[in-house]
Scaffold this active site. Structure first.
Site, PDB file in Angstrom:
ATOM      1  N   HIS A   1     -37.416 -15.626  58.324  1.00 17.26           N
ATOM      2  CA  HIS A   1     -36.236 -16.485  58.382  1.00 17.26           C
ATOM      3  C   HIS A   1     -35.236 -16.076  57.316  1.00 17.26           C
ATOM      4  O   HIS A   1     -35.609 -15.765  56.191  1.00 17.26           O
ATOM      5  CB  HIS A   1     -36.633 -17.939  58.120  1.00 17.26           C
TER       6      HIS A   1
ATOM      7  N   CYS B   1     -32.172 -12.788  61.074  1.00 22.05           N
ATOM      8  CA  CYS B   1     -31.020 -13.101  61.923  1.00 22.05           C
ATOM      9  C   CYS B   1     -29.706 -12.792  61.228  1.00 22.05           C
ATOM     10  O   CYS B   1     -29.620 -12.715  60.013  1.00 22.05           O
ATOM     11  CB  CYS B   1     -31.059 -14.548  62.413  1.00 22.05           C
TER      12      CYS B   1
ATOM     13  N   ARG C   1     -28.979  -9.267  64.915  1.00 22.72           N
ATOM     14  CA  ARG C   1     -30.128  -9.172  64.012  1.00 22.72           C
ATOM     15  C   ARG C   1     -29.774  -8.185  62.913  1.00 22.72           C
ATOM     16  O   ARG C   1     -29.026  -7.232  63.147  1.00 22.72           O
ATOM     17  CB  ARG C   1     -31.377  -8.671  64.743  1.00 22.72           C
TER      18      ARG C   1
END
Lengths: 53, 232
Positions: free
Chosen positions: B131, B200, B209
């Protein structure tokens, strides 16, 4: 809505205030424990892989 | 009429409160939970490694003669931690567990290893997703990675030091080639021991990405102490 809840709580003003607090805490707990974890993956922050999972 | 207006305004206040609570949840509470979960995963790993070193004799010599890269390579268990990653660029105390698989639930507890890519230190591409925002923001500083930065991993027996080879590369979510054994777009020509990190881009979005590639620079057994990249 809130007036209706207040009128239907038992006891005097102090008891009602205390009950309201408990109700609010219960709602926040349910939201954080069940509702938000369900809703959060619908947001885009979880897409960190390159295979579109 | 008055009742309708009052009920409507109460509903508006309720919805507003809900939104604020949800923002608090996403920005703050997921981080609290993820930090706790990641610490727990690292504790579990360290317990397991401690048991293993006891089981294998743990006399300090062990099987020190065995070649480093012919280690025991049992397949990783899905959703289980198997390594700890250190990236000095993200801060000296930055360390995160690496778990097998990239399922949503797995990525809440640490970084996720793409199940079909190579194992740690092996020939091919060891690819890891994490993340950038929420759930502890593990890859928050991803764009700060520069060529030469160390990405250090340990699986309890060996330290692996990878070196970043180029600035983070921006691509589309469907670009699976970036985690190929010889990653597409990386500039690597032949087979090798590579590492790919994905997260991301943009920070709060999911339209692209961000990819970082590294190659295996050095390995050393844990008995030899921390690798140079982690010494202050």
């Amino acid at each position: 809505m809130y007036g209706w809840i207040w009128r239907h709580l038992p006891g005097n003003a102090w008891v009602r205030a205390l009950l309201s607090l408990v109700l609010v805490l219960a709602v926040v707990y349910v939201l954080f424990q069940y509702v938000f974890p369900w809703a959060e993956p619908l947001l885009p922050f979880n897409d960190v892989t390159v295979d579109g999972q | 009429m008055r009742v309708i207006v009052r009920t409507f305004s109460e509903l508006c206040v309720t919805v507003g409160t809900l939104i604020v609570l949800f923002v608090v949840y996403v920005l703050f509470w997921t981080g609290v939970r993820a930090d706790r979960a990641m610490d727990q995963q690292i504790d579990r790993l360290q317990d397991r490694w401690a048991e293993q070193s006891l089981a294998t004799g743990g006399d300090g010599k062990g099987d020190g003669d065995a070649p480093l890269l012919a280690r025991n390579v049992a397949p990783y268990d899905d959703g289980e931690p198997f390594a700890v990653m250190y990236i000095p660029r993200f801060g000296f105390t930055w360390n995160k567990p690496v778990l097998q698989g990239t399922a949503t639930g797995t990525l809440k507890k640490g970084l996720g290893h793409y199940a079909r890519t190579a194992q740690l230190g092996d020939m091919g591409n060891f690819a890891v997703a994490g993340h950038r925002r929420t759930y502890g923001d593990p890859f928050k500083d991803f764009p700060e990675l520069r060529p030469g930065d160390a990405v250090v991993l340990t699986d309890g027996t060996t330290w692996f030091t990878y070196r970043i080879d180029r600035k983070p590369y921006r691509t589309l979510p469907g670009d699976i080639g970036v985690i190929d054994p010889v990653p597409r777009g990386s500039g690597y020509r032949g087979p090798g021991r590579y590492l790919t990190l994905t997260t991301c881009e943009p920070e709060w979005g999911h339209s692209h990405r961000l990819i970082a590639w590294a190659h295996l620079d050095a390995t050393q057994p844990v008995e030899a102490g921390k690798p140079g990249a982690l010494r202050r």
